[in-house]
Scaffold this active site. Structure first.
Site, PDB file in Angstrom:
ATOM      1  N   HIS A 106      26.335  28.341  -9.270  1.00  0.00           N
ATOM      2  CA  HIS A 106      27.234  29.349  -9.935  1.00  0.00           C
ATOM      3  C   HIS A 106      26.512  29.738 -11.249  1.00  0.00           C
ATOM      4  CE1 HIS A 106      30.954  30.879 -11.969  1.00  0.00           C
ATOM      5  NE2 HIS A 106      31.484  31.166 -10.613  1.00  0.00           N
TER       6      HIS A 106
ATOM      7  N   ASP B  93      33.941  28.413  -3.441  1.00  0.00           N
ATOM      8  CA  ASP B  93      33.699  29.142  -1.787  1.00  0.00           C
ATOM      9  C   ASP B  93      33.217  27.927  -0.946  1.00  0.00           C
ATOM     10  OD1 ASP B  93      34.564  31.432  -2.629  1.00  0.00           O
ATOM     11  OD2 ASP B  93      32.592  32.098  -3.212  1.00  0.00           O
TER      12      ASP B  93
HETATM   13  N1  ACO Z   1      20.953  27.331  -2.762  1.00  0.00           N
HETATM   14  C1  ACO Z   1      19.533  27.080  -2.915  1.00  0.00           C
HETATM   15  N2  ACO Z   1      19.049  27.334  -4.215  1.00  0.00           N
HETATM   16  C2  ACO Z   1      19.640  27.851  -4.935  1.00  0.00           C
HETATM   17  C3  ACO Z   1      21.144  28.136  -4.976  1.00  0.00           C
HETATM   18  C4  ACO Z   1      21.826  27.858  -3.576  1.00  0.00           C
HETATM   19  N3  ACO Z   1      23.004  28.121  -3.495  1.00  0.00           N
HETATM   20  N4  ACO Z   1      21.580  28.627  -5.974  1.00  0.00           N
HETATM   21  C5  ACO Z   1      20.585  28.795  -6.883  1.00  0.00           C
HETATM   22  N5  ACO Z   1      19.427  28.164  -6.248  1.00  0.00           N
HETATM   23  C6  ACO Z   1      18.296  28.021  -7.039  1.00  0.00           C
HETATM   24  C7  ACO Z   1      17.483  29.339  -7.253  1.00  0.00           C
HETATM   25  O1  ACO Z   1      16.474  29.547  -6.281  1.00  0.00           O
HETATM   26  C8  ACO Z   1      16.417  29.023  -8.588  1.00  0.00           C
HETATM   27  O2  ACO Z   1      15.396  28.067  -8.032  1.00  0.00           O
HETATM   28  P1  ACO Z   1      14.044  28.298  -8.974  1.00  0.00           P
HETATM   29  O3  ACO Z   1      14.584  28.116 -10.401  1.00  0.00           O
HETATM   30  O4  ACO Z   1      13.288  27.176  -8.371  1.00  0.00           O
HETATM   31  O5  ACO Z   1      13.723  29.578  -8.557  1.00  0.00           O
HETATM   32  C9  ACO Z   1      17.602  28.102  -9.286  1.00  0.00           C
HETATM   33  O6  ACO Z   1      18.456  27.496  -8.197  1.00  0.00           O
HETATM   34  C10 ACO Z   1      18.543  28.978 -10.347  1.00  0.00           C
HETATM   35  O7  ACO Z   1      19.145  29.897  -9.407  1.00  0.00           O
HETATM   36  P2  ACO Z   1      19.540  31.317 -10.128  1.00  0.00           P
HETATM   37  O8  ACO Z   1      19.508  32.165  -9.000  1.00  0.00           O
HETATM   38  O9  ACO Z   1      18.778  31.779 -11.145  1.00  0.00           O
HETATM   39  O10 ACO Z   1      20.850  31.124 -10.616  1.00  0.00           O
HETATM   40  P3  ACO Z   1      21.950  32.115 -10.732  1.00  0.00           P
HETATM   41  O11 ACO Z   1      23.091  31.782 -11.941  1.00  0.00           O
HETATM   42  O12 ACO Z   1      21.600  33.478 -11.136  1.00  0.00           O
HETATM   43  O13 ACO Z   1      22.886  32.410  -9.417  1.00  0.00           O
HETATM   44  C11 ACO Z   1      24.449  32.239  -7.910  1.00  0.00           C
HETATM   45  C12 ACO Z   1      24.056  31.927  -9.286  1.00  0.00           C
HETATM   46  C13 ACO Z   1      24.187  33.934  -7.485  1.00  0.00           C
HETATM   47  C14 ACO Z   1      25.952  32.108  -7.450  1.00  0.00           C
HETATM   48  C15 ACO Z   1      23.574  31.518  -6.866  1.00  0.00           C
HETATM   49  O14 ACO Z   1      23.840  30.145  -7.233  1.00  0.00           O
HETATM   50  C16 ACO Z   1      24.072  31.589  -5.353  1.00  0.00           C
HETATM   51  O15 ACO Z   1      23.409  32.686  -5.004  1.00  0.00           O
HETATM   52  N6  ACO Z   1      24.543  30.756  -4.466  1.00  0.00           N
HETATM   53  C17 ACO Z   1      24.904  31.028  -3.383  1.00  0.00           C
HETATM   54  C18 ACO Z   1      25.954  31.861  -3.236  1.00  0.00           C
HETATM   55  C19 ACO Z   1      27.536  31.654  -3.543  1.00  0.00           C
HETATM   56  O16 ACO Z   1      28.024  30.370  -3.144  1.00  0.00           O
HETATM   57  N7  ACO Z   1      28.169  32.061  -4.372  1.00  0.00           N
HETATM   58  C20 ACO Z   1      29.346  32.145  -4.836  1.00  0.00           C
HETATM   59  C21 ACO Z   1      29.668  32.150  -6.404  1.00  0.00           C
HETATM   60  S1  ACO Z   1      31.359  31.515  -6.741  1.00  0.00           S
HETATM   61  C22 ACO Z   1      32.161  33.025  -6.692  1.00  0.00           C
HETATM   62  O17 ACO Z   1      31.692  33.883  -6.865  1.00  0.00           O
HETATM   63  C23 ACO Z   1      33.702  32.666  -6.650  1.00  0.00           C
END
Ligand code: ACO
Length: 429
Positions: free
Chosen positions: A305, A363
């Site tokens: 998140h 989610d």
């Molecule tokens: N699975 C695997 N790796 C992940 C995930 C995931 N779900 N989420 C983040 N990471 C990794 C990234 O690849 C990144 O790795 P790195 O540092 O080695 O490059 C690190 O964790 C940081 O991730 P960011 O993308 O910078 O985190 P950000 O805060 O921008 O993203 C997000 C948040 C978009 C929610 C992300 O975690 C994601 O895409 N999750 C899956 C989708 C999801 O479940 N969304 C629902 C959110 S809740 C809502 O909207 C009600």
């Protein structure tokens, strides 16, 4: 808000004092409102990762601690001890209602659930295979064409009536969007039912037989509404505030919020999480799936998140609801639920997820729960919009009632062509 000694920023040869504002909770906020006037410089923050766009008293999130408070009350207490309408009252008015206030509010909302009779004809304009979110976006915007008597945003009573109308009519519109997409007749609201029960009946009852809803499903629906009621200045809420800052009417503003919520990075993730569990299929395939996540071939949907770097407090409640709904629908041994539980356990022990502070978000379990309740995936975001309407309208009201409110007008870092003279078509090479 209290103030401490100012922050100092040097721009060229000028040192500018910027006041530091302190809220009741959360990080300090550097007030840059006078920066441009004093330095001729803008700040740059696309995505608003470091920018507070407003002052608010409604919702507080501490992402590192996994805390979500509405008007100070923790979300798990509201989910276990309150109900959705009481939470709506709290979000709108700032305090929990007395028994008399609650009774009046419940009665008002219940009596606004019907739609103008002409409104039902509006749905016929959509193709029969229309996505329910497309219908929601259009239909909610169209409310402003039906309820002219509550469009004056400068009249507190009209703002209140619009808020009540939106909270009350959203389930009716959402259920109609669903019924229209499956080709079944509309079911009218019934005033002797609770908010959640009425919604489930409008979605799943058919004229051919009596409809009795399981109380466990009513409770789960109500709790899902509470969990999605507000989440401070997220993309759709900021959209509602920005639309409202120009003086647009509340129905138009909420329609803008729905459009923003529709995007897969915002409201669409629970659908993706369910698809992922279906693709994995059985617990034995989890190690292979996790290997693919680590190879960055795909993400573990329902994990991570932008704000929560700890367990999303809503996810814990949602997991309990998933248990209850699966038990009530005789699906305790649903293979998808087994996959979800095992996947969560594996990920929480894995260094890849620990290092990156990736925890289940709301989610992760909501798709399984909604699917077990009988909703198709196309309805998942509609349910989110229904529940979030109270948050949007509470935030909109707070903004309109703020004496310092201004039209939202961000600036930009311009990197396009500098001034040049127009070349007539005949002289261009
Ligand atoms: N699975 C695997 N790796 C992940 C995930 C995931 N779900 N989420 C983040 N990471 C990794 C990234 O690849 C990144 O790795 P790195 O540092 O080695 O490059 C690190 O964790 C940081 O991730 P960011 O993308 O910078 O985190 P950000 O805060 O921008 O993203 C997000 C948040 C978009 C929610 C992300 O975690 C994601 O895409 N999750 C899956 C989708 C999801 O479940 N969304 C629902 C959110 S809740 C809502 O909207 C009600």
């Amino acid at each position: 808000m209290t103030q401490t000694p100012p922050a100092k920023v040097t721009v060229g040869d000028k040192v500018i004092d910027l006041p530091i504002l302190k809220g009741s909770l959360g990080p300090d906020v550097i007030d840059i409102r006078k920066l441009y006037a004093q330095s001729d410089a803008f700040t740059y923050d696309p995505g608003f990762t470091s920018t507070a766009s407003c002052e608010s008293k409604i919702t507080y999130i501490d992402g590192d601690q996994g805390v979500l408070l509405h008007r100070g009350y923790p979300i798990d207490q509201l989910a276990s001890q309150s109900n959705f309408l009481e939470t709506c009252y709290l979000l709108l008015h700032g305090e929990l209602p007395s028994a008399a206030e609650y009774e009046k509010f419940e009665s008002t909302i219940t009596r606004h659930t019907m739609l103008h009779a002409q409104f039902d004809r509006f749905f016929d304009g959509f193709r029969r295979d229309a996505h329910p979110m497309a219908i929601m976006t259009g239909a909610v915007g169209a409310l402003s064409a039906f309820y002219h008597d509550s469009l004056d945003i400068h009249d507190a009573q009209q703002r209140e009536i619009s808020a009540h109308r939106l909270i009350a009519k959203m389930p009716t519109i959402a259920a109609r969007a669903f019924k229209y997409s499956v080709g079944q007749p509309f079911v009218h609201p019934k005033n002797n039912l609770s908010y959640a029960e009425n919604f489930l009946r409008m979605c799943f009852a058919v004229p051919a037989e009596d409809y009795v809803v399981d109380p466990a499903l009513v409770r789960a629906m109500d709790r899902i509404f509470i969990l999605h009621a507000d989440h401070e200045q997220n993309a759709s809420t900021s959209t509602v505030r920005l639309a409202g800052s120009s003086g647009a009417n509340p129905f138009a503003c909420i329609a803008a919020g729905i459009a923003c919520l529709w995007g897969p990075s915002h409201g669409g993730a629970n659908e993706e999480a369910l698809n992922m569990l279906r693709e994995i299929g059985t617990p034995e395939k989890i190690p292979e799936f996790i290997a693919g996540v680590k190879d960055r071939r795909y993400k573990l949907m329902g994990f991570g998140h932008r704000v929560y770097k700890n367990y999303d407090p809503r996810a814990k409640v949602m997991q309990t609801s998933a248990y209850e709904v699966l038990a009530a629908t005789g699906r305790e041994n649903d293979p998808l639920f087994q996959v979800a539980k095992e996947l969560e356990a594996v990920a929480l022990k894995d260094e890849f997820f620990i290092e990156r502070k990736l925890f289940p978000n709301v989610d992760f379990y909501s798709g399984i729960t909604l699917s077990a309740m009988g909703f198709p995936t196309t309805m998942f975001t509609v349910l989110f919009a229904l529940a979030r309407t109270v948050g949007w309208i509470a935030q909109w009201k707070e903004m309109i009632e703020d004496p310092g409110q201004k039209i939202g007008r961000p600036r930009q870092l311009y990197t396009g062509a500098t001034q040049r003279d127009f070349v007539p078509l005949s002289q261009r090479g």
